[in-house]
Design a protein around this motif. Structure first.
Motif, PDB file in Angstrom:
ATOM      1  N   GLY A  37       0.751  -1.220   0.089  1.00 60.02           N
ATOM      2  CA  GLY A  37      -0.037   0.065   0.119  1.00 60.02           C
ATOM      3  C   GLY A  37       0.634   1.205   0.148  1.00 60.02           C
ATOM      4  N   PRO A  38       0.200   2.442   0.010  1.00 64.01           N
ATOM      5  CA  PRO A  38       0.893   3.818  -0.004  1.00 64.01           C
ATOM      6  C   PRO A  38       1.914   3.941   1.416  1.00 64.01           C
ATOM      7  CG  PRO A  38      -1.439   4.072  -0.067  1.00 64.01           C
ATOM      8  CD  PRO A  38      -1.193   2.573   0.130  1.00 64.01           C
ATOM      9  N   CYS A  39       3.001   4.530   1.214  1.00 67.76           N
ATOM     10  CA  CYS A  39       3.971   4.833   2.400  1.00 67.76           C
ATOM     11  C   CYS A  39       3.030   6.223   3.166  1.00 67.76           C
ATOM     12  CB  CYS A  39       5.258   5.294   1.727  1.00 67.76           C
ATOM     13  SG  CYS A  39       5.975   3.973   0.845  1.00 67.76           S
ATOM     14  N   THR A  40       3.091   5.668   4.334  1.00 69.35           N
ATOM     15  CA  THR A  40       2.376   6.824   5.129  1.00 69.35           C
ATOM     16  C   THR A  40       3.183   8.143   5.341  1.00 69.35           C
ATOM     17  OG1 THR A  40       2.929   5.927   7.191  1.00 69.35           O
ATOM     18  CG2 THR A  40       0.890   5.122   6.186  1.00 69.35           C
ATOM     19  N   GLY A  41       4.576   8.104   5.509  1.00 70.41           N
ATOM     20  CA  GLY A  41       5.453   8.974   5.817  1.00 70.41           C
ATOM     21  C   GLY A  41       5.581   9.783   4.455  1.00 70.41           C
ATOM     22  N   GLY A  42       6.022   9.336   3.389  1.00 65.53           N
ATOM     23  CA  GLY A  42       5.947   9.876   2.181  1.00 65.53           C
ATOM     24  C   GLY A  42       7.504  10.715   1.864  1.00 65.53           C
ATOM     25  N   LEU A  43       8.293  11.136   2.581  1.00 65.38           N
ATOM     26  CA  LEU A  43       9.516  11.660   2.415  1.00 65.38           C
ATOM     27  C   LEU A  43      10.870  10.464   3.072  1.00 65.38           C
ATOM     28  CD1 LEU A  43       9.343  15.539   2.922  1.00 65.38           C
ATOM     29  CD2 LEU A  43       8.873  14.085   0.926  1.00 65.38           C
ATOM     30  N   GLU A  44      11.791  10.744   2.445  1.00 70.38           N
ATOM     31  CA  GLU A  44      12.841   9.880   2.988  1.00 70.38           C
ATOM     32  C   GLU A  44      13.442  10.010   4.355  1.00 70.38           C
ATOM     33  OE1 GLU A  44      13.054  11.667   0.215  1.00 70.38           O
ATOM     34  OE2 GLU A  44      13.399  10.493  -1.384  1.00 70.38           O
ATOM     35  N   SER A  45      13.877   9.305   4.880  1.00 79.08           N
ATOM     36  CA  SER A  45      14.369   9.562   6.415  1.00 79.08           C
ATOM     37  C   SER A  45      15.289  10.420   6.622  1.00 79.08           C
ATOM     38  CB  SER A  45      15.124   8.002   7.055  1.00 79.08           C
ATOM     39  OG  SER A  45      16.394   8.061   6.038  1.00 79.08           O
ATOM     40  N   THR A  46      15.366  11.256   7.703  1.00 87.10           N
ATOM     41  CA  THR A  46      16.380  12.135   8.233  1.00 87.10           C
ATOM     42  C   THR A  46      17.679  11.359   8.269  1.00 87.10           C
ATOM     43  OG1 THR A  46      14.465  13.114   9.659  1.00 87.10           O
ATOM     44  CG2 THR A  46      16.963  13.787  10.016  1.00 87.10           C
ATOM     45  N   VAL A  47      18.768  12.061   7.853  1.00 85.95           N
ATOM     46  CA  VAL A  47      20.212  11.304   8.069  1.00 85.95           C
ATOM     47  C   VAL A  47      20.901  12.287   8.708  1.00 85.95           C
ATOM     48  CG1 VAL A  47      22.026  10.595   6.778  1.00 85.95           C
ATOM     49  CG2 VAL A  47      19.947  10.321   5.742  1.00 85.95           C
ATOM     50  N   VAL A  48      21.488  11.762   9.928  1.00 87.96           N
ATOM     51  CA  VAL A  48      22.521  12.341  10.964  1.00 87.96           C
ATOM     52  C   VAL A  48      23.737  11.842  11.154  1.00 87.96           C
ATOM     53  CG1 VAL A  48      21.371  11.389  12.906  1.00 87.96           C
ATOM     54  CG2 VAL A  48      22.494  13.852  13.163  1.00 87.96           C
ATOM     55  N   HIS A  49      24.963  12.385  10.720  1.00 87.27           N
ATOM     56  CA  HIS A  49      26.070  11.887  11.131  1.00 87.27           C
ATOM     57  C   HIS A  49      26.498  12.093  12.469  1.00 87.27           C
ATOM     58  CE1 HIS A  49      30.308  11.183  10.301  1.00 87.27           C
ATOM     59  NE2 HIS A  49      30.069  11.248   8.860  1.00 87.27           N
TER      60      HIS A  49
END
Ligand code: TXA
Ligand code: MG
Length: 328
Positions: A174-186
């Motif tokens: 089904g459709p993704c509920t978040g819709g944007l790629e994850s936050t990336v933290v170094h």
């Protein structure tokens, strides 16, 4: 065409989960739903399998991949050092749309890290992704399941349109509920650095681990391997403006086929204009954005005009993706 297996997102059919895990354990490619976007998964510890991801996407090999795991122990196993900040973030945000970059363990293939000293890891908060990870018992490298530089997929249909025939299996949850790629933290810098804004906001991150370095301008991100400015782009020329109605009118009058991502469209300008009224709430907007851009492309829009979203932290990830989509 690649086989698409439909599952109930909350209670995936164990037979489909087993089949997907089997393909992955044999070194194949499976598109899987996550809470952010669909991922194109392969065994992260099998360099040959990972190389197939780059080939299927047409992705440059200097852009490293995120590795998905089922639990924190599996995450630690991929790292040569696991900072206290990683535990704090894991406790608060995993499973969830947050990726941490930590020093890599020696057995993580260069194909995953682009030869660099770090590895990006997250635990996805999607029952289907988690079920496949648990069944396969291997870490899964998974970039977004789209051809390189195209918009990330938020439905299985988007994956079929972009990569159908180039992957071994597509699991439709089904459709993704978040819709944007994850936050990336170094986490290897002091203070930690935000490499990509996402659904976990800066404020939430700073609340968990203290100050985080970021670039001054909203919508900009710091250099990360492969963080090319042009990314996530639709085929149509996209612009973001406060004067969206006037811009739509002018473009339509000039004969363009316009898709208008509006906040309010009580009257629609004459001409070939299709208005999409977007939510005023940042997370609801995020969930809709990529589907709206995919639709605009599918309908042959030549121009996409986007009403500028508010300039506050909650909208940082949306503004970042719009900035990238408008870079030519
Ligand atoms: O939500 C997501 O993160 C989705 C789903 C499928 O999990 N995945 C995703 O992957 O967006 P991808 O490959 O499209 O984006 C990975 C980002 C890239 O910007 C890459 O440069 C960065 O993470 N990245 C990966 N490994 C890194 C590393 N070792 N150091 C710095 N940045 C890294
Ligand atoms: Mg991507």
């Amino acid at each position: 065409m690649t086989e698409v297996s439909r599952v109930d997102p909350e209670h995936p059919d164990p037979a489909v989960v087993r089949a997907a895990a089997e393909v992955l354990r044999r070194g194949g490619l499976v598109a899987i739903p996550t809470e952010t976007v669909y991922g194109l998964a392969a065994d992260a510890l099998d360099a040959r399998a990972v190389t197939r991801i780059f080939a299927a996407k047409g992705r440059p090999s200097h852009n490293p991949l995120i590795v998905h795991v089922a639990d924190v122990d599996a995450a630690r196993a991929l790292a040569s050092r696991w900072p206290a900040s990683a535990d704090a973030l894991a406790a608060r945000f995993w499973p969830g749309p947050l990726t941490v970059v930590v020093p890599r363990a020696p057995h993580v293939p260069d194909a995953v890290t682009a030869g660099g000293p770090t590895v990006a890891i997250r635990i996805p908060a999607h029952p289907v992704a988690l079920a496949i990870l648990r069944e396969a018992r291997i870490p899964l490298a998974a970039p977004s399941a789209n051809p390189s530089n195209a918009i990330s997929p938020t439905t299985a249909r988007h994956v079929v349109d972009g990569l159908g025939g180039r992957v071994d299996m597509i699991v439709d949850g089904g459709p993704c509920t978040g819709g944007l790629e994850s936050t990336v933290v170094h986490l290897g810098t002091a203070p930690p650095t935000l490499l990509r804004p996402g659904l976990v906001t800066l404020a939430a991150l700073e609340d968990a681990i203290g100050p985080i370095r970021r670039s001054a301008a909203t919508g900009e991100v710091l250099a990360s391997p492969g963080m090319l400015a042009k990314h996530y782009a639709p085929r149509a020329v996209l612009e973001v403006t406060r004067d969206d109605r006037a811009r739509v009118e002018a473009l339509a009058a000039a004969g363009e086929r316009v898709a208008w991502l509006a906040f309010e469209a009580s009257s629609i300008p004459p001409g070939d204009v299709r208005a999409i009224v977007m939510p005023g709430d940042a997370s609801a907007y995020a969930a809709r954005l990529y589907a709206a851009l995919h639709d605009a492309d599918a309908q042959g829009a030549t121009r996409i005009v986007v009403a500028e979203p508010p300039d506050d932290d909650a909208w940082l990830a949306v503004r970042d993706r719009l900035a990238r989509a408008s870079t030519r």
